[in-house]
Design an enzyme around this catalytic site. Structure first.
Site, PDB file in Angstrom:
ATOM      1  N   ASP A  65       0.825  -1.208   0.000  1.00 26.78           N
ATOM      2  CA  ASP A  65       0.000   0.000   0.000  1.00 26.78           C
ATOM      3  C   ASP A  65       0.858   1.256   0.000  1.00 26.78           C
ATOM      4  O   ASP A  65       2.077   1.203   0.174  1.00 26.78           O
ATOM      5  CB  ASP A  65      -0.964   0.002   1.201  1.00 26.78           C
ATOM      6  CG  ASP A  65      -0.329  -0.607   2.453  1.00 26.78           C
ATOM      7  OD1 ASP A  65       0.891  -0.519   2.606  1.00 26.78           O
ATOM      8  OD2 ASP A  65      -1.069  -1.165   3.271  1.00 26.78           O
ATOM      9  N   ASP A 134      -7.957  -3.268  14.205  1.00 23.37           N
ATOM     10  CA  ASP A 134      -9.344  -3.528  13.794  1.00 23.37           C
ATOM     11  C   ASP A 134      -9.444  -4.704  12.813  1.00 23.37           C
ATOM     12  O   ASP A 134     -10.483  -4.937  12.216  1.00 23.37           O
ATOM     13  CB  ASP A 134      -9.953  -2.273  13.153  1.00 23.37           C
ATOM     14  CG  ASP A 134      -9.194  -1.801  11.916  1.00 23.37           C
ATOM     15  OD1 ASP A 134      -8.203  -2.460  11.511  1.00 23.37           O
ATOM     16  OD2 ASP A 134      -9.603  -0.771  11.336  1.00 23.37           O
ATOM     17  N   HIS A 136      -7.596  -5.076  10.014  1.00 23.63           N
ATOM     18  CA  HIS A 136      -7.295  -4.812   8.590  1.00 23.63           C
ATOM     19  C   HIS A 136      -6.006  -5.502   8.145  1.00 23.63           C
ATOM     20  O   HIS A 136      -5.111  -5.752   8.941  1.00 23.63           O
ATOM     21  CB  HIS A 136      -7.263  -3.306   8.280  1.00 23.63           C
ATOM     22  CG  HIS A 136      -6.106  -2.534   8.849  1.00 23.63           C
ATOM     23  ND1 HIS A 136      -6.260  -1.340   9.527  1.00 23.63           N
ATOM     24  CD2 HIS A 136      -4.767  -2.762   8.819  1.00 23.63           C
ATOM     25  CE1 HIS A 136      -5.076  -0.872   9.878  1.00 23.63           C
ATOM     26  NE2 HIS A 136      -4.153  -1.714   9.471  1.00 23.63           N
ATOM     27  N   GLU A 141      -9.921  -1.885   5.470  1.00 24.30           N
ATOM     28  CA  GLU A 141     -10.569  -1.741   6.769  1.00 24.30           C
ATOM     29  C   GLU A 141     -11.815  -2.627   6.818  1.00 24.30           C
ATOM     30  O   GLU A 141     -12.283  -3.104   5.771  1.00 24.30           O
ATOM     31  CB  GLU A 141     -10.974  -0.269   6.971  1.00 24.30           C
ATOM     32  CG  GLU A 141      -9.826   0.717   6.904  1.00 24.30           C
ATOM     33  CD  GLU A 141      -8.999   0.788   8.195  1.00 24.30           C
ATOM     34  OE1 GLU A 141      -8.954  -0.216   8.946  1.00 24.30           O
ATOM     35  OE2 GLU A 141      -8.390   1.836   8.440  1.00 24.30           O
TER      36      GLU A 141
END
Ligand code: F6R
Length: 259
Positions: A65, A134, A136, A141
């Protein structure tokens, strides 16, 4: 999934580096993550390069990313980060270290081109992954499509807060958008190697390993992959309830591959 619970980050780095080294020796394509989790593994690989002649000259590398809108020279782009932390210290040619173009005028096209370049390279052989608190992976997400491709995503405010530590602790400096490999893209890597350390990852690790496969925990898609190694320290493993499944030792027969 093979779950390996280790005593500390150094042990994790050794095991992860053993796995990556085997691919590097064959000139395979490496998938690299940024963030703090893989840093020890990168340091161990750099050490092996310097002290034991491990070569990456025949490898290509693809990043997961990139922030959108940061100029390439910015020290917090993942383009710069991976060079500073890893690839500038080994013998991989710089042009073979690829990352999504977060400055592209036409991000949709750039994202598709990135997926295409991974395909052209023959796909990723081993993908190093961290996990967000979370759940990801990459910057997919919760609620991300489990078959998504590389595209622009908006970061959750918690992730912006988590990443502010790299921007002088100032959330207003953290870009809110990223271009990330999709979950469908990540799943195409032939071996997924996920690392997680510390208690703030415990809930996400438990959801990934023992929870349902769900877009609410993008990492849970690893349950649907045929070759996954998860290396966690005790703190990150604290939420796992079924440790009897992970603790057993594999008999070491010749030709049996542990990973
Ligand atoms: C980084 C990435 C992220 C991180 C995750 C964990 O390229 O794709 O998914 O792996 O946010 O970050 P750290 O390792 O800093 O806890």
């Amino acid at each position: 999934m093979e779950i390996v619970i280790v005593e500390n980050k150094a042990e994790a780095a050794t095991i992860a580096a053993d796995i990556v080294e085997a691919y590097a020796r064959e000139g395979k394509t490496l998938g690299l993550a940024t963030g703090s989790t893989p840093v020890g593994t990168y340091q161990e690989l750099i050490r092996r390069h310097r002290e034991a002649g491990l070569s990456f000259a025949d490898c290509q590398a693809f990043l997961l990313d990139e922030y959108v809108g940061l100029p390439r020279e910015h020290e917090q782009t993942y383009y710069q980060t991976i060079r500073r932390e890893f690839t500038a210290h080994i013998d991989i040619e710089d042009a073979k270290v690829h990352s999504p173009d977060g400055t592209a005028e036409h991000p949709g096209e750039a994202a598709r081109a990135y997926d295409a370049s991974i395909k052209r390279a023959g796909g990723v052989d081993v993908q190093i992954l961290g996990i967000g608190s979370d759940g990801h992976i990459g910057f997919n997400e919760p609620t991300s499509s489990l078959v998504s491709r590389t595209r622009i995503k908006t970061l959750h405010p918690d992730t912006v807060r988590d990443n502010a530590r790299f921007f002088d602790g100032d959330e207003s400096k953290v870009p809110h958008h990223v271009m990330t490999q999709g979950i469908g893209t990540i799943r195409e890597a032939r071996h997924l190697l996920l690392l997680a350390f510390g208690e703030n990852k415990a809930e996400a690790v438990a959801a990934m390993v023992e929870g349902p496969v769900s877009a609410m925990c993008p990492a849970s898609v690893l349950q649907m992959h045929e070759h996954v190694t998860v290396i966690v320290d005790q703190a990150a493993a604290a939420g796992l309830e079924h440790t009897q499944y992970y603790a057993y030792a594999l008999e070491n027969k010749p030709g049996w591959q542990r990973f």
